[in-house]
Design an enzyme around this catalytic site. Structure first.
Site, PDB file in Angstrom:
ATOM      1  N   GLN A 196      -9.648  -4.478  -3.592  1.00 47.33           N
ATOM      2  CA  GLN A 196     -10.958  -4.143  -3.042  1.00 47.33           C
ATOM      3  C   GLN A 196     -12.062  -4.447  -4.061  1.00 47.33           C
ATOM      4  OE1 GLN A 196     -12.078  -2.639   0.097  1.00 47.33           O
ATOM      5  NE2 GLN A 196     -13.955  -3.375  -0.833  1.00 47.33           N
TER       6      GLN A 196
ATOM      7  N   ASP B   6     -18.306   5.872  -0.516  1.00 49.22           N
ATOM      8  CA  ASP B   6     -16.958   5.891   0.088  1.00 49.22           C
ATOM      9  C   ASP B   6     -16.795   7.250   0.761  1.00 49.22           C
ATOM     10  OD1 ASP B   6     -14.304   5.327   0.704  1.00 49.22           O
ATOM     11  OD2 ASP B   6     -13.565   5.418  -1.362  1.00 49.22           O
TER      12      ASP B   6
ATOM     13  N   ARG C  62     -13.011  -9.676   1.524  1.00 54.49           N
ATOM     14  CA  ARG C  62     -11.611  -9.300   1.279  1.00 54.49           C
ATOM     15  C   ARG C  62     -10.707 -10.502   1.553  1.00 54.49           C
ATOM     16  NH1 ARG C  62      -9.788  -4.054   1.211  1.00 54.49           N
ATOM     17  NH2 ARG C  62      -7.879  -5.072   0.510  1.00 54.49           N
TER      18      ARG C  62
ATOM     19  N   HIS D 251      -7.539   0.752  -6.282  1.00 59.65           N
ATOM     20  CA  HIS D 251      -7.613  -0.243  -5.205  1.00 59.65           C
ATOM     21  C   HIS D 251      -8.132  -1.558  -5.797  1.00 59.65           C
ATOM     22  CE1 HIS D 251      -7.586  -1.781  -1.280  1.00 59.65           C
ATOM     23  NE2 HIS D 251      -8.439  -0.993  -0.669  1.00 59.65           N
TER      24      HIS D 251
ATOM     25  N   CYS E 289     -16.672   0.333   0.954  1.00 56.07           N
ATOM     26  CA  CYS E 289     -15.384  -0.371   1.107  1.00 56.07           C
ATOM     27  C   CYS E 289     -14.890  -0.321   2.547  1.00 56.07           C
ATOM     28  CB  CYS E 289     -14.350   0.231   0.174  1.00 56.07           C
ATOM     29  SG  CYS E 289     -14.188   2.010   0.334  1.00 56.07           S
TER      30      CYS E 289
ATOM     31  N   ARG F 238       0.889  -1.174   0.000  1.00 57.80           N
ATOM     32  CA  ARG F 238       0.000   0.000   0.000  1.00 57.80           C
ATOM     33  C   ARG F 238       0.913   1.207   0.000  1.00 57.80           C
ATOM     34  NH1 ARG F 238      -5.210   1.025   3.736  1.00 57.80           N
ATOM     35  NH2 ARG F 238      -5.952  -0.449   2.168  1.00 57.80           N
TER      36      ARG F 238
HETATM   37  N1   CP Z   1     -11.177  -0.954   2.361  1.00 59.50           N
HETATM   38  C1   CP Z   1      -9.907  -0.965   2.816  1.00 59.50           C
HETATM   39  O1   CP Z   1      -8.933  -1.062   2.056  1.00 59.50           O
HETATM   40  O2   CP Z   1      -9.796  -0.897   4.167  1.00 59.50           O
HETATM   41  P1   CP Z   1      -8.423  -0.699   4.956  1.00 59.50           P
HETATM   42  O3   CP Z   1      -7.946   0.711   4.709  1.00 59.50           O
HETATM   43  O4   CP Z   1      -8.797  -0.918   6.404  1.00 59.50           O
HETATM   44  O5   CP Z   1      -7.421  -1.697   4.464  1.00 59.50           O
END
Ligand code: CP
Length: 336
Positions: free
Chosen positions: A133, A228, A297, A130, A269, A103
């Site tokens: 996701q 979101d 996930r 992402h 998400c 990330r």
């Molecule tokens: N949706 C998502 O990626 O959550 P996190 O930021 O908790 O990983």
């Protein structure tokens, strides 16, 4: 051949559906408490430049369930671009682990990592997209699709800011041939270069793309209503302007949900700012599938890890393991 998972656009609809079907197989195995240890002995390096709940936990647990091991490399813990080039970090980490999940604050960082890594690199969110996701999201939509509806017939409406999740969802949905709508005030709608990618997807998939500032019309036929956050870390100064632009019309609340089919499902998400982009009654209501989505996930990460890593793992024969054990035993028995 080494493949990375940096964006869903690198894969065909058939390939993405195959990974999703793999996720369903591994989910069924998990529900039976019988997840096959396909990644036994393998290691995952998880690089995080930002905090995470779902991505971090799902990847780590997925690796454990598959018989492997995950290292959590939290923000500031390794020399990534500071004191060591991203390229050298990629080369070194690749010599020690079988797969990397990252990330990164900027999309350029993950593409640079992937350029120099010699193991698969999986994008766990950047400022651009992402992909893990939204693969999970399509899995969740398939599970919650109205009876008899094919994936190509699904209508997905994203209400809110043009976030990295919005971009990714738009691309995967149009890739799948779905009808995708983004509803936001004009200033916060998806930019033209993102739209171009989605429109190209539609030309081959038969999907459609609508961008509108009318949220009621956008949800009128929706099977899935997705939202979101309206702002993120670093956008604090914009909060008054953003709140004024989105509230109240673009909040996913009982009023807006009342404009949608009663069968419509609500997705997010997460993390959510409850009472901002969506209200508690909707997030916790009967049409919400946000926690099924969060659980998926885990199942999606298992499939992604297996899809990209399993083919590259060496699977030593038992006699070879015994041979090397005998050599070590003999060496140690020799004493100093
Ligand atoms: N949706 C998502 O990626 O959550 P996190 O930021 O908790 O990983």
């Amino acid at each position: 051949m080494l493949k990375h998972f940096i964006q869903t656009q690198d894969y065909s609809k058939q390939e993405l559906l195959k990974i999703i079907e793999l996720a369903r197989l591994l989910k069924a195995a998990d529900k039976d408490g019988a997840c096959p240890p396909l990644l036994r002995g393998a290691s995952l390096g998880m690089i995080f430049e930002e905090p995470s709940t779902r991505t971090r936990i799902s990847f780590e647990v997925a690796m454990t369930k598959l018989g492997g091991h995950a290292l959590y490399l939290k923000p500031g813990e390794i020399h990534l671009g500071a004191r060591e080039s991203i390229a050298d970090t990629a080369r070194v980490v690749s010599r020690m682990v079988d797969v990397i999940e990252a990330r990164t604050l900027t999309h350029e960082t993950i593409t640079e990592l992937a350029r120099h890594a010699t193991v698969p690199v999986i994008n766990g969110l950047t400022d651009y997209n992402h992909p893990t996701q939204v693969l999970c999201d399509v899995l969740t939509m398939i599970e919650h699709a109205p009876d008899g509806r094919k994936i190509e017939d699904l209508k997905v409406t994203f209400v809110g800011d043009a976030t990295n999740v919005c971009s990714s969802l738009m691309w995967i949905c149009t890739r799948m041939g779905m009808d995708f709508t983004h509803a936001a005030p004009k200033k916060y709608q998806v930019p033209a270069d993102w739209v171009k990618i989605a429109r190209t997807n539609c030309e081959t998939s038969g999907g459609s793309l609508t961008i509108t500032d009318d949220p009621a019309a956008a949800v009128a036929e929706a099977d899935f209503i997705y939202t979101d956050l309206w702002w993120w870390v670093g956008q604090e100064e914009e909060i008054p302007d953003r709140e004024a632009a989105f509230m109240p019309d673009f909040q996913v609340n009982a009023h807006l949900l009342g404009k949608a089919p009663t069968t419509a499902k609500v997705m997010h998400c997460l993390p959510a700012s409850r009472g901002v982009e969506a209200t508690d009654d909707v997030l916790d209501g009967p049409q919400s599938i946000i926690f099924d989505q969060a659980e998926n996930r885990l199942h999606a990460e298992k499939a992604i890890l297996v899809w990209f890593t399993y083919p590259h793992l060496s699977r030593p024969l038992d006699h070879l393991i015994a041979h090397h054990k005998d050599r070590v035993d003999a060496f140690l028995a020799d004493g100093v």
